[in-house]
Design a protein around this motif. Sequence first.
Motif, PDB file in Angstrom:
ATOM      1  N   GLY A 177       0.831  -1.207   0.000  1.00  0.00           N
ATOM      2  CA  GLY A 177       0.000   0.000   0.000  1.00  0.00           C
ATOM      3  C   GLY A 177       0.864   1.254   0.000  1.00  0.00           C
ATOM      4  N   GLN A 178       1.863   1.265   0.881  1.00  0.00           N
ATOM      5  CA  GLN A 178       2.770   2.429   0.965  1.00  0.00           C
ATOM      6  C   GLN A 178       3.527   2.619  -0.348  1.00  0.00           C
ATOM      7  OE1 GLN A 178       4.316   1.058   4.821  1.00  0.00           O
ATOM      8  NE2 GLN A 178       5.422   3.010   4.776  1.00  0.00           N
ATOM      9  N   PHE A 179       3.987   1.491  -0.884  1.00  0.00           N
ATOM     10  CA  PHE A 179       4.755   1.512  -2.130  1.00  0.00           C
ATOM     11  C   PHE A 179       3.955   2.191  -3.250  1.00  0.00           C
ATOM     12  CE2 PHE A 179       5.608  -0.647  -6.202  1.00  0.00           C
ATOM     13  CZ  PHE A 179       6.969  -0.427  -6.337  1.00  0.00           C
ATOM     14  N   TYR A 180       2.683   1.781  -3.372  1.00  0.00           N
ATOM     15  CA  TYR A 180       1.872   2.354  -4.447  1.00  0.00           C
ATOM     16  C   TYR A 180       1.305   3.721  -4.081  1.00  0.00           C
ATOM     17  CZ  TYR A 180       2.055  -1.475  -7.774  1.00  0.00           C
ATOM     18  OH  TYR A 180       2.472  -2.385  -8.721  1.00  0.00           O
ATOM     19  N   GLN A 181       1.190   4.009  -2.798  1.00  0.00           N
ATOM     20  CA  GLN A 181       0.710   5.348  -2.417  1.00  0.00           C
ATOM     21  C   GLN A 181       1.711   6.411  -2.876  1.00  0.00           C
ATOM     22  OE1 GLN A 181      -1.048   5.751   1.455  1.00  0.00           O
ATOM     23  NE2 GLN A 181      -0.368   7.876   1.647  1.00  0.00           N
ATOM     24  N   HIS A 182       2.979   6.078  -2.751  1.00  0.00           N
ATOM     25  CA  HIS A 182       4.007   7.005  -3.243  1.00  0.00           C
ATOM     26  C   HIS A 182       3.792   7.263  -4.739  1.00  0.00           C
ATOM     27  CE1 HIS A 182       7.871   8.439  -4.697  1.00  0.00           C
ATOM     28  NE2 HIS A 182       7.855   7.415  -5.530  1.00  0.00           N
ATOM     29  N   LYS A 183       3.485   6.192  -5.470  1.00  0.00           N
ATOM     30  CA  LYS A 183       3.315   6.339  -6.922  1.00  0.00           C
ATOM     31  C   LYS A 183       2.035   7.125  -7.247  1.00  0.00           C
ATOM     32  CE  LYS A 183       6.168   2.447  -8.268  1.00  0.00           C
ATOM     33  NZ  LYS A 183       7.228   3.303  -8.834  1.00  0.00           N
ATOM     34  N   ARG A 184       0.978   6.837  -6.503  1.00  0.00           N
ATOM     35  CA  ARG A 184      -0.258   7.606  -6.711  1.00  0.00           C
ATOM     36  C   ARG A 184       0.011   9.102  -6.489  1.00  0.00           C
ATOM     37  NH1 ARG A 184      -4.747   8.179  -2.102  1.00  0.00           N
ATOM     38  NH2 ARG A 184      -2.848   9.041  -1.191  1.00  0.00           N
ATOM     39  N   ASP A 185       0.694   9.396  -5.369  1.00  0.00           N
ATOM     40  CA  ASP A 185       0.933  10.805  -5.036  1.00  0.00           C
ATOM     41  C   ASP A 185       1.833  11.477  -6.065  1.00  0.00           C
ATOM     42  OD1 ASP A 185      -0.697  10.365  -2.920  1.00  0.00           O
ATOM     43  OD2 ASP A 185       0.911  10.226  -1.425  1.00  0.00           O
ATOM     44  N   LEU A 186       2.828  10.715  -6.552  1.00  0.00           N
ATOM     45  CA  LEU A 186       3.718  11.270  -7.572  1.00  0.00           C
ATOM     46  C   LEU A 186       2.934  11.588  -8.851  1.00  0.00           C
ATOM     47  CD1 LEU A 186       6.635  11.914  -8.514  1.00  0.00           C
ATOM     48  CD2 LEU A 186       6.785   9.533  -9.304  1.00  0.00           C
ATOM     49  N   MET A 187       2.029  10.681  -9.197  1.00  0.00           N
ATOM     50  CA  MET A 187       1.215  10.887 -10.400  1.00  0.00           C
ATOM     51  C   MET A 187       0.342  12.139 -10.229  1.00  0.00           C
ATOM     52  SD  MET A 187       0.110   9.570 -13.343  1.00  0.00           S
ATOM     53  CE  MET A 187      -0.138   7.851 -13.677  1.00  0.00           C
ATOM     54  N   ILE A 188      -0.298  12.271  -9.078  1.00  0.00           N
ATOM     55  CA  ILE A 188      -1.197  13.413  -8.853  1.00  0.00           C
ATOM     56  C   ILE A 188      -0.398  14.723  -8.866  1.00  0.00           C
ATOM     57  CG2 ILE A 188      -2.726  14.510  -7.145  1.00  0.00           C
ATOM     58  CD1 ILE A 188      -3.644  11.686  -6.363  1.00  0.00           C
ATOM     59  N   GLU A 189       0.751  14.699  -8.187  1.00  0.00           N
ATOM     60  CA  GLU A 189       1.624  15.885  -8.129  1.00  0.00           C
ATOM     61  C   GLU A 189       2.088  16.272  -9.541  1.00  0.00           C
ATOM     62  OE1 GLU A 189       4.420  14.965  -4.873  1.00  0.00           O
ATOM     63  OE2 GLU A 189       5.862  15.831  -6.315  1.00  0.00           O
ATOM     64  N   SER A 190       2.449  15.267 -10.327  1.00  0.00           N
ATOM     65  CA  SER A 190       2.973  15.538 -11.669  1.00  0.00           C
ATOM     66  C   SER A 190       1.879  15.992 -12.629  1.00  0.00           C
ATOM     67  CB  SER A 190       3.651  14.288 -12.251  1.00  0.00           C
ATOM     68  OG  SER A 190       4.537  13.745 -11.323  1.00  0.00           O
ATOM     69  N   LEU A 191       0.616  15.765 -12.249  1.00  0.00           N
ATOM     70  CA  LEU A 191      -0.492  16.191 -13.114  1.00  0.00           C
ATOM     71  C   LEU A 191      -1.061  17.543 -12.670  1.00  0.00           C
ATOM     72  CD1 LEU A 191      -2.417  12.793 -13.470  1.00  0.00           C
ATOM     73  CD2 LEU A 191      -1.336  14.079 -15.335  1.00  0.00           C
ATOM     74  N   ALA A 192      -0.409  18.173 -11.682  1.00  0.00           N
ATOM     75  CA  ALA A 192      -0.958  19.406 -11.108  1.00  0.00           C
ATOM     76  C   ALA A 192      -1.233  20.462 -12.181  1.00  0.00           C
ATOM     77  CB  ALA A 192      -0.022  19.945 -10.035  1.00  0.00           C
ATOM     78  N   ASP A 193      -0.387  20.527 -13.210  1.00  0.00           N
ATOM     79  CA  ASP A 193      -0.567  21.552 -14.250  1.00  0.00           C
ATOM     80  C   ASP A 193      -1.334  21.021 -15.460  1.00  0.00           C
ATOM     81  OD1 ASP A 193       0.740  23.428 -12.772  1.00  0.00           O
ATOM     82  OD2 ASP A 193       2.714  22.851 -13.550  1.00  0.00           O
ATOM     83  N   SER A 194      -1.947  19.866 -15.318  1.00  0.00           N
ATOM     84  CA  SER A 194      -2.656  19.307 -16.479  1.00  0.00           C
ATOM     85  C   SER A 194      -4.077  19.879 -16.529  1.00  0.00           C
ATOM     86  CB  SER A 194      -2.726  17.777 -16.364  1.00  0.00           C
ATOM     87  OG  SER A 194      -3.825  17.403 -15.573  1.00  0.00           O
ATOM     88  N   PRO A 195      -4.734  19.760 -17.670  1.00  0.00           N
ATOM     89  CA  PRO A 195      -6.119  20.246 -17.748  1.00  0.00           C
ATOM     90  C   PRO A 195      -7.114  19.315 -17.057  1.00  0.00           C
ATOM     91  CG  PRO A 195      -5.386  19.375 -19.874  1.00  0.00           C
ATOM     92  CD  PRO A 195      -4.214  19.283 -18.958  1.00  0.00           C
ATOM     93  N   PHE A 196      -6.674  18.151 -16.589  1.00  0.00           N
ATOM     94  CA  PHE A 196      -7.608  17.156 -16.048  1.00  0.00           C
ATOM     95  C   PHE A 196      -7.946  17.415 -14.582  1.00  0.00           C
ATOM     96  CE2 PHE A 196      -5.330  15.015 -19.477  1.00  0.00           C
ATOM     97  CZ  PHE A 196      -6.380  14.486 -20.206  1.00  0.00           C
ATOM     98  N   HIS A 197      -9.160  17.014 -14.206  1.00  0.00           N
ATOM     99  CA  HIS A 197      -9.513  16.913 -12.788  1.00  0.00           C
ATOM    100  C   HIS A 197      -9.256  15.475 -12.370  1.00  0.00           C
ATOM    101  CE1 HIS A 197     -12.566  20.478 -12.752  1.00  0.00           C
ATOM    102  NE2 HIS A 197     -11.313  20.872 -12.743  1.00  0.00           N
ATOM    103  N   ILE A 198      -8.596  15.303 -11.248  1.00  0.00           N
ATOM    104  CA  ILE A 198      -8.277  13.946 -10.802  1.00  0.00           C
ATOM    105  C   ILE A 198      -9.329  13.480  -9.796  1.00  0.00           C
ATOM    106  CG2 ILE A 198      -6.525  12.506  -9.660  1.00  0.00           C
ATOM    107  CD1 ILE A 198      -5.736  13.764 -12.421  1.00  0.00           C
ATOM    108  N   ILE A 199      -9.839  12.268 -10.014  1.00  0.00           N
ATOM    109  CA  ILE A 199     -10.787  11.677  -9.061  1.00  0.00           C
ATOM    110  C   ILE A 199      -9.944  10.943  -8.005  1.00  0.00           C
ATOM    111  CG2 ILE A 199     -12.787  10.119  -8.805  1.00  0.00           C
ATOM    112  CD1 ILE A 199     -13.274  12.345 -10.892  1.00  0.00           C
ATOM    113  N   PRO A 200     -10.128  11.247  -6.719  1.00  0.00           N
ATOM    114  CA  PRO A 200      -9.277  10.615  -5.696  1.00  0.00           C
ATOM    115  C   PRO A 200      -9.339   9.078  -5.764  1.00  0.00           C
ATOM    116  CG  PRO A 200     -10.640  12.343  -4.736  1.00  0.00           C
ATOM    117  CD  PRO A 200     -11.123  12.158  -6.139  1.00  0.00           C
ATOM    118  N   SER A 201      -8.181   8.452  -5.615  1.00  0.00           N
ATOM    119  CA  SER A 201      -8.105   6.994  -5.638  1.00  0.00           C
ATOM    120  C   SER A 201      -7.723   6.496  -4.249  1.00  0.00           C
ATOM    121  CB  SER A 201      -7.048   6.561  -6.666  1.00  0.00           C
ATOM    122  OG  SER A 201      -6.730   5.202  -6.505  1.00  0.00           O
ATOM    123  N   SER A 202      -8.507   5.582  -3.696  1.00  0.00           N
ATOM    124  CA  SER A 202      -8.242   5.065  -2.345  1.00  0.00           C
ATOM    125  C   SER A 202      -7.572   3.706  -2.355  1.00  0.00           C
ATOM    126  CB  SER A 202      -9.557   4.921  -1.570  1.00  0.00           C
ATOM    127  OG  SER A 202     -10.256   6.139  -1.566  1.00  0.00           O
TER     128      SER A 202
END
Length: 388
Positions: A291-316
């Motif tokens: 869980g921790q391993f992939y949470q880092h990846k989820r957060d990295l993806m969300i952070e890296s998409l901060a300037d994208s035109p997309f709205h991100i739906i939270p993933s649990s």
Amino acid sequence: MIQTPVTSRTKLDNVGTTIFSVIGELSRRHDAINLSQGAPNFACDSELIKGVTRAMENNHNQYAVMTGYELLRQRIAEKVQNVYGRCYDVDSEVLVTASASQAIYSTISALVHPGDEVIYFEPSFDSYAPIVRLQGATPIPLKLVAPEFKINWDEVRATISSKTKMIIINTPHNPTGQVLSKQDLDELAAITRNTDIAILSDEVYEHIVFDQQPHCGMASHEELAARSVIISSFGKTFHVTGWRVGYCVAPQGLMDEVVKVYQFLMFAADTPMQYAFAEYMKDPQTYLHLGQFYQHKRDLMIESLADSPFHIIPSSGSFFLLASYGHLSQEKDSDVVTRLIKEQGVATIPLSAFYTDSTDNKMIRLSFAKDDATIKSGAAALCQARFD
Ligand SMILES: Cc1ncc(COP(=O)(O)O)c(C=O)c1O
């Protein structure tokens, strides 16, 4: 002239090649960064590979015991006991299968009869409905409503009929990243109480739950465990989706039927892999930190998409998240995905592919089961997406 029999009747009309193969092919042709498939692009632990090699060198290359290598079944039972506090009998309630996909097939085929109805939720993993249809039964899709994608239990209650034989649950959920709560489990228990409805619980992402939430699987709920076949995947848990080994656990009454089908479908899963997993799982840390391993990846993806035109739906949970563009454009999601591959060089999956009626929520699914460099470059490409 030698004649080939002509198949004039198909058992699966409206079923073509899966979207994953179609997008995969397009992605390869355009050399795109692949965020589409739910398969890691990074290596598994080399200890696992050594374990398989050792098993092969030690001559464990013939059929395994039909229900699975005993030590592996023991490890599975220990894991379920430690994580969920539920005891399954190693000999009669644990089955090692050649992938979770095959456990899903065996379970539906064993428990669902012609004329039965099976309730499941869309968007959905693609195999459930076709397998139900192959039994001569009727899949009944209920929609999870965007953007929360929660189950409407009143709707489930209203849909259950005397024909309902099974409810298929998937938590954590592919493709939305949503997870069931303890309250959801209580609702499901109340709805199925005093019925003959079986639950197929697809929990292949059981160890990928974020933000310190527990995984509310069927094994954690006494009443639900009694009517559930719970399915998991070593491919997802240990980053080896190509090895095709999974398992299911169920009370003996259900498991006896599942095993009857499984023995003719596969007989036994790959032997060397089973030896390697049994050895590897001796240390629970091999799966408890996923869980921790992939949470880092989820957060990295969300952070890296901060300037994208997309709205991100939270993933649990799971290794997917949804990105929405409905605030910008009404373009079809499948057109957006094709355009992103050709114009931005990044492959994703249109959410409409997970519905039998191609519902278009203007969302795409991204997989973050990728190395960090791929996540960053894929997200950077998505930041360049344009909608007019
Ligand atoms: C929800 C879900 N169930 C089952 C599977 C299949 O797992 P396996 O690769 O072990 O067959 C997948 C794979 O993507 C999945 O996402």
